[in-house]
Motif scaffolding. Structure first.
Motif, short mmCIF file in Angstrom:
data_model
loop_
_atom_site.label_atom_id
_atom_site.label_comp_id
_atom_site.label_asym_id
_atom_site.label_seq_id
_atom_site.Cartn_x
_atom_site.Cartn_y
_atom_site.Cartn_z
N THR A 149 0.82 -1.21 0.00
CA THR A 149 0.00 0.00 0.00
C THR A 149 0.86 1.26 0.00
O THR A 149 0.53 2.26 -0.67
CB THR A 149 -0.94 0.01 1.21
N ASN A 150 1.97 1.25 0.74
CA ASN A 150 2.87 2.40 0.75
C ASN A 150 3.43 2.68 -0.64
O ASN A 150 3.58 3.84 -1.05
CB ASN A 150 4.01 2.19 1.74
N ALA A 151 3.75 1.60 -1.37
CA ALA A 151 4.25 1.77 -2.74
C ALA A 151 3.16 2.36 -3.64
O ALA A 151 3.42 3.25 -4.45
CB ALA A 151 4.72 0.42 -3.29
N PHE A 152 1.92 1.88 -3.48
CA PHE A 152 0.81 2.42 -4.26
C PHE A 152 0.60 3.90 -3.95
O PHE A 152 0.29 4.69 -4.85
CB PHE A 152 -0.48 1.64 -3.97
N ASP A 153 0.75 4.25 -2.68
CA ASP A 153 0.56 5.65 -2.28
C ASP A 153 1.55 6.57 -2.98
O ASP A 153 1.21 7.69 -3.37
CB ASP A 153 0.71 5.79 -0.76
N ASP A 154 2.78 6.11 -3.13
CA ASP A 154 3.78 6.92 -3.84
C ASP A 154 3.46 7.02 -5.33
O ASP A 154 3.62 8.08 -5.94
CB ASP A 154 5.18 6.34 -3.63
N LEU A 155 3.01 5.93 -5.93
CA LEU A 155 2.71 5.96 -7.35
C LEU A 155 1.48 6.82 -7.65
O LEU A 155 1.43 7.50 -8.67
CB LEU A 155 2.49 4.55 -7.90
N ARG A 156 0.54 6.85 -6.74
CA ARG A 156 -0.67 7.63 -6.98
C ARG A 156 -0.39 9.14 -7.01
O ARG A 156 -1.20 9.93 -7.52
CB ARG A 156 -1.75 7.31 -5.94
N LEU A 157 0.79 9.56 -6.51
CA LEU A 157 1.16 10.97 -6.54
C LEU A 157 1.38 11.48 -7.95
O LEU A 157 1.35 12.68 -8.21
CB LEU A 157 2.42 11.21 -5.70
N GLY A 158 1.62 10.53 -8.86
CA GLY A 158 1.81 10.92 -10.25
C GLY A 158 2.89 10.09 -10.92
O GLY A 158 3.76 9.52 -10.25
N ASP A 159 2.83 10.01 -12.22
CA ASP A 159 3.81 9.24 -12.99
C ASP A 159 5.21 9.80 -12.80
O ASP A 159 5.48 10.96 -13.12
CB ASP A 159 3.43 9.28 -14.47
#
Length: 275
Positions: free
Chosen positions: A185-195
């Motif tokens: 989930t932490n990895a997803f949170d970083d990716l959701r910030l933008g490409d």
């Protein structure tokens, strides 16, 4: 064609461990206390997570509850870090891990894997704004994943899955940088910030990625799964009787359709077999 390895795995493990059985400290503790303690992750949906009632829920949690029910005991759940769980030497702090753990050769040095209960595809995902469309285009990119897990090992090209029934795989991606996290989930949170803001892609279990997408994360899955993981109940070393009991129960859950029903409940498909 589906390959149903689980019955053979459970039966073989049960026969082997029954032949080596000794007085079981863990099994004695569980039966005398009436409590089976399982380690789990509160941030790994749909496998395990805190629901709206602040209770542990998910596929792995339901599997753990069913194992406890068939043992005739209550289930308790604790949430140590993944690195602590996979290090072994639990010292009775918990009795088993139903945490979607892949039985690798390295882990088998400190843990036992009495029963495979399902298989899951491992996949890459990028932000919906990413121009990346193929796995080949991920070469040289910053990829986020859980630290100390099989996805981390795959990206480091150091993954050994030697459990019976595990399909062969090839390394298709060479990351420019591997960024590890305590949870997916932490990895997803970083990716959701933008490409490309913090990472260019994530690597995780396909059902976990799909759950994140369902919950509003702007992700898209790339290509076919990189590999399929057999996922097993894990126990600390030292109690063959307890391992044999786990193998017996999980084997029954495969045979009577309980695991299939739980998989379909949480994933919409039967992940208890592989193609």
């Amino acid at each position: 064609m589906y390959i149903k390895k689980f019955a053979l795995i459970a039966a073989s493990a049960l026969a082997l461990m029954a032949g080596q059985a000794m007085a079981g400290e863990t099994l004695d503790r569980v039966t005398s206390s009436g409590k089976l303690t399982m380690s789990s992750d509160p941030e790994y949906p749909p496998q395990s997570f805190l629901n709206d009632s602040n209770e542990m829920d998910g596929f792995d949690v339901d599997v753990g509850k069913e194992i406890a029910k068939r043992m005739g005991v209550e289930l308790a759940i604790v949430t140590p870090s993944w690195e602590v769980i996979t290090a072994g030497g639990w010292a009775g702090r918990w009795d088993m891990s139903v945490g979607s753990m892949t039985p690798t050769a390295a882990r088998a040095q400190v843990l036992n894997f009495p029963a495979v209960y399902y298989y899951t595809p491992a996949s890459f995902a990028v932000h919906t704004d990413s121009p990346v469309a193929t796995l080949e285009e991920l070469n040289g990119k910053v990829i986020g994943t859980c630290g100390g897990c099989t996805y981390d090992a795959y990206l480091n090209k150091d993954l050994e899955i030697d459990a019976e029934g595990a399909p062969p795989f090839e390394y298709q991606v060479t990351a420019g940088e591997i960024r590890t996290y305590e949870t997916d989930t932490n990895a997803f949170d970083d990716l959701r910030l933008g490409d490309g803001v913090r990472v260019d892609a994530v690597f995780s279990a396909l059902p976990t990625i799909q759950e994140a997408i369902k919950n509003g994360y702007p992700l898209k899955v790339l290509g076919e799964p990189a590999f399929y993981e057999p996922l097993s109940v894990a126990t600390d070393k030292g109690d063959d009787e307890f391992d044999a009991k786990i193998a017996e129960i999980v084997g029954e859950m495969h045979e009577d359709g309980t695991l299939k029903a739980l998989s379909e409940k949480w994933y919409g498909v039967d992940l208890t077999t592989v193609e």
